[in-house]
Design an enzyme around this catalytic site. Sequence first.
Site, mmCIF file in Angstrom:
data_model
loop_
_atom_site.group_PDB
_atom_site.id
_atom_site.type_symbol
_atom_site.label_atom_id
_atom_site.label_comp_id
_atom_site.label_asym_id
_atom_site.label_seq_id
_atom_site.Cartn_x
_atom_site.Cartn_y
_atom_site.Cartn_z
ATOM 1 N N CYS A 142 66.613 13.973 20.993
ATOM 2 C CA CYS A 142 67.638 13.981 22.046
ATOM 3 C C CYS A 142 67.482 15.204 22.966
ATOM 4 O O CYS A 142 67.598 16.337 22.503
ATOM 5 C CB CYS A 142 69.010 13.980 21.359
ATOM 6 N N CYS A 145 70.520 17.515 22.974
ATOM 7 C CA CYS A 145 70.583 18.291 21.721
ATOM 8 C C CYS A 145 69.653 19.489 21.806
ATOM 9 O O CYS A 145 70.017 20.596 21.399
ATOM 10 C CB CYS A 145 70.190 17.418 20.528
#
Length: 95
Positions: free
Chosen positions: A22, A25
């Site tokens: 991600c 993230c």
Amino acid sequence: MDFKEAVNSKPVVLVEFFATWCPHCKRMMPVVEEVKELLEGSVDIYQLDIDLNEALAEKEGVNVVPTFIIYKNGEEKWRDSGEIPGRTLLAKLQS
């Protein structure tokens, strides 16, 4: 340590559900590290990869990564997802 023990390990605990794939993230990693350094000893911070903790993420109702959950005395008090400014995260943990 299981999840219940983790969220009860300190009066205030932050759990981040993330994924290695991600991009949001990845951008939050240094932010979380900075918050971790600033609050060292007073707040426990756990980072859980949803791909390695699928059942737990589902049980906790995590549908988006990153998801940040603050527990106070083992009880969920705040939750947000996506990229969050470090100062916002810090303020939520200190309030």
